[in-house]
Design an enzyme around this catalytic site. Structure first.
Site, short mmCIF file in Angstrom:
data_model
loop_
_atom_site.label_atom_id
_atom_site.label_comp_id
_atom_site.label_asym_id
_atom_site.label_seq_id
_atom_site.Cartn_x
_atom_site.Cartn_y
_atom_site.Cartn_z
N THR B 93 0.86 -1.18 0.00
CA THR B 93 0.00 0.00 0.00
C THR B 93 0.89 1.23 0.00
O THR B 93 1.42 1.63 1.03
CB THR B 93 -0.94 -0.01 1.22
OG1 THR B 93 -1.73 -1.19 1.17
CG2 THR B 93 -1.85 1.21 1.20
N LYS B 165 -6.95 1.16 -4.15
CA LYS B 165 -6.63 0.59 -2.84
C LYS B 165 -6.78 1.65 -1.74
O LYS B 165 -7.40 1.40 -0.70
CB LYS B 165 -5.20 0.04 -2.85
CG LYS B 165 -4.62 -0.31 -1.49
CD LYS B 165 -5.36 -1.43 -0.78
CE LYS B 165 -4.74 -1.72 0.59
NZ LYS B 165 -5.57 -2.64 1.38
N LYS B 233 -1.12 6.75 7.96
CA LYS B 233 -0.33 6.81 6.71
C LYS B 233 -1.26 6.69 5.49
O LYS B 233 -1.16 7.47 4.54
CB LYS B 233 0.68 5.65 6.70
CG LYS B 233 1.57 5.61 5.47
CD LYS B 233 2.14 4.21 5.22
CE LYS B 233 1.08 3.31 4.59
NZ LYS B 233 1.58 1.99 4.14
#
Lengths: 285, 285, 285, 285
Positions: B93, B165, B233
């Site tokens: 990711t 994503k 994040k």
């Protein structure tokens, strides 16, 4: 049971029909009489006023548009207050403040709002959330069982059920906002929203996501399943409850603002998922 | 296929195992070597560096913590750039900006991030989102089929898969925020969050709601399934993508702020659903 | 003019005194009678009820805490409605909805809320914002001139003045939020808020910034100049007006939420600038 | 002092001129040489590169557009790093991260961003915020005194001055947002924004309010005093600083989103106060 049913809109008609099917003796009232005819053909008595409808009723169920409509039916000129001897079951999506007022109308009272669309009401697939004194809730349980697929009891104070209903609608509205923002970004990134929707369906596996995700991806906001006007009302109501509880709900405020924008832009009668148009507009789409 | 697999954390181990099970020839690398031992026992070769791992590979899959780790593995001293002749498949990711940088490293490149928890990785139940040139994506399809239960192709530019994503993680984070706000209000209204959760399960019918809704209702934020640090994040990254696309995402900013608050309050290693604690605190709970 | 003055709190006392000084004939009423004594010593008549106070009045000025208090004084048992022959001047900070209700009480009506603290009221330095029909506003102008340093006319509908007053308080609240966020970040950056305040004073050159910026830098939230409870009420009212106008005010919602948090944390009687404490708490301070 | 001045945009020209007036020996550099001519006529030397400009300088002042421009001038091919023996004074509005990087370039370094518009730069009315080691700041004080009307020292770490500058711009941006929301609501309430502006001028007494309040009331967003692009950059930078400090700034996020919307709608070269157009649009105006 002898039941008065007041309010035969899209939701109320299905609910009333399932009470008839379950063998309850039904007297119905609707402001515009034509909506009572089909049910009359299926065995319901038809009354000329809420008061008349509830005269011998063990329970009077109201399924109306908003606080104002419920207030009129309960406390108005031909209202049920003072006449009803049974329990008032309010299934409308109303404010927690109105629920508290209905609690003190002089008859037994239960809040029993429902989750589900008209098709679910027709198919006896509603989710019922009831609250009130244990004894009164239990007395009404056959009615809940006749109308829904499952009943949850939120607490002993009726307004708690309304708080749950409003928070549930807030959960759906939050999903609309999330889809709106994700789609806007992905459209600007050149990704087809339908591709994202398929991915989310694989991830969440929820029919609610599948349904609203598709409406927004298709930008098919008419005809409305649930109008901006009503969604805005519900977000106002959940924020009113939150403020009664001194509990900030910034996400509810955000969605309320997008619904208010939609109203200001003339989208009041579109589906409430059309906040996606407001969000997309803010991205220059 | 001859495959290099770099990064054997909780997710990577399961993914690598399923590649072995599907008959691919695997060379693995992990920064700390002990994590390679189990896979070595199952037939994987073990390399001493990313470069060595990818020397003869038709595909090199990286599954690492963040942009920095991927940068090191690709462009660092013993990185794969310049050595890899096959395709680089990045399943981490990472930011869309990093994905664009990886696209221009001199070898074929596909972004193929995945949705799912470690158990899903182990059970070959991941959802794979791939993007890149058609030919390269198709070449890698046997790998995606070996690791996941379904693969979606987001577009022809690799970073588009990363955008999907990140937006998917944003969808989950939005649900966390919605639950947090609803629970806070309902707790102050005297309603048990578990009652609300049951109602939402009946409404949404989603295992993701059931799972996170329970964690928050139980206030069981440790051990973390997905840490606040990582959630923060990801929200930073989805906002970075949104800004690249000039698309405001106010709900993403709201969640980012609550994750930042959680960090500031020392909750960095708790589950990201512990933003519920921040939200409850703002309601005086 | 013959003037009834109803409501001798901190603000009302100063305003009434300046009317006396300007030579108007004053009859005062206050719920707790002791507050009338000083003014009686300065020449005011004292009445036992709002109704008695306004019997011969050319103008009745009300300066009360909120919608409820004004409603009681106007429409309550001993209220002025039906007795007052002159004009009702409402200087309280009330909702635009209440202002519209007061407009239809059967006597002339002007909304004339004021900006300024008790010292400013005492020193005849208030800023008056009036609205209503031209003729009635002009008739009251000598009263405005006696109480304030400047009068602005917002429009011909009384509630427009209340909209201006509420938006003005929103401007101040926004400044409190901005200071709160800047200070929180700078404190965590090791910069003294007082240094920042000096810089902002050099930049903005505004006594309002100097005053509130100092209170927040000093974290001296007691005694309150203006309590959280009142600030919260005003932000609710400005949002109610905004919703009547279908105009989203996300910054007002943000400040409202921080005031609601402050309430939930027991800060209701602190100065409204103590939202800085909520903001700092969210930064882990 | 012998001073190199790099960057002769609208701000830099005025600042350089005041250094000349104060008797400093100036060598100037600008990417496009034509801007150096006027100053050459007033006694400045003209250099062909930053490196040449700073060769004998006791201080090199940079006043550039953004992080990228400063990086190029300091660390680029003909940059000052390695050549400058004096102190580097960075007056540009840059990120705190870039300021930390400039601190470690191998020469003395002070951050000294300024508040004020080009007219203020020309008229020696800037507000200077300096930070760095005490000795170095004091060495540069004659330069600050030559360029500004007042200098504040934010701390001993240079980046602290940039944090103050960014937070100061955030204070202005917050005011823009507040005006935008109040005006939108008042316009829909039929109240002239100019009437509200007069009231706010009476209340706040600030030239900054008077200036921006007028621009927004007039909807005169071109020519820009400070462009949306630059305002957006600054809000991104203040949020980056806030995140470094783990301090949520929801109001900064809100303003950043409105600036991003403005960008997406093609308003990048309008004045940053044109977020008012985004806000008004959301109210259906």
């Amino acid at each position: 049971m002898k039941v008065a049913f007041i309010g035969l809109g899209k939701m109320g008609s299905g609910m009333a029909r399932n009470l008839l099917r379950a063998g309850h003796e039904l007297t119905v009232y609707n402001r515009t009489r034509d909506k009572t005819e089909v049910l009359a053909g299926e065995g319901a008595h038809v009354a000329d006023s809420p008061r008349e409808a509830c005269r011998d009723a063990e329970a009077a169920i109201t399924m109306l548009a908003d606080d104002g409509a419920v207030e009129e039916v309960v406390f108005g000129a031909n209202g049920i207050a003072g006449t009803l001897h049974g329990v008032h079951v309010s299934s409308s999506t109303i404010s927690t403040a109105m629920a508290r007022r209905l609690s003190s109308a002089g008859h037994d009272y239960v809040s029993a709002p429902v989750f589900g669309r008209p098709e679910a009401a027709e198919a006896k697939k509603l989710v019922v959330v009831a609250a009130g004194s244990h004894e009164v809730v239990e007395r009404c349980r056959p009615l809940f069982d006749a109308m829904g697929r499952v009943t949850f009891v939120a607490g002993s104070e009726p307004w708690q059920a309304n708080a749950v209903k409003l928070c549930g609608n807030f959960m759906i509205a939050s999903m609309l906002e999330a889809f709106s923002e994700a789609y806007a970004t992905l459209r600007k990134a050149g990704v087809d929203p339908h591709l994202f929707l398929e991915t989310m369906n694989a991830l969440f596996g929820s029919p609610v996501y599948a349904n609203y995700g598709r409406i927004i991806a298709d930008e098919q906001f008419e005809p409305a399943e649930f109008r901006v006007k009503l969604g805005y009302k519900d977000m106002r109501l959940v924020l009113a409850t939150a403020q009664e509880c001194s509990s900030p709900m910034p996400l509810a405020s955000l969605v309320r603002d997008h619904l208010l924008s939609a109203l200001a832009k003339g989208q009041g009668d579109m589906d409430w998922s059309s906040i996606a148009r407001v969000v997309a507009g803010n991205a220059g789409l």
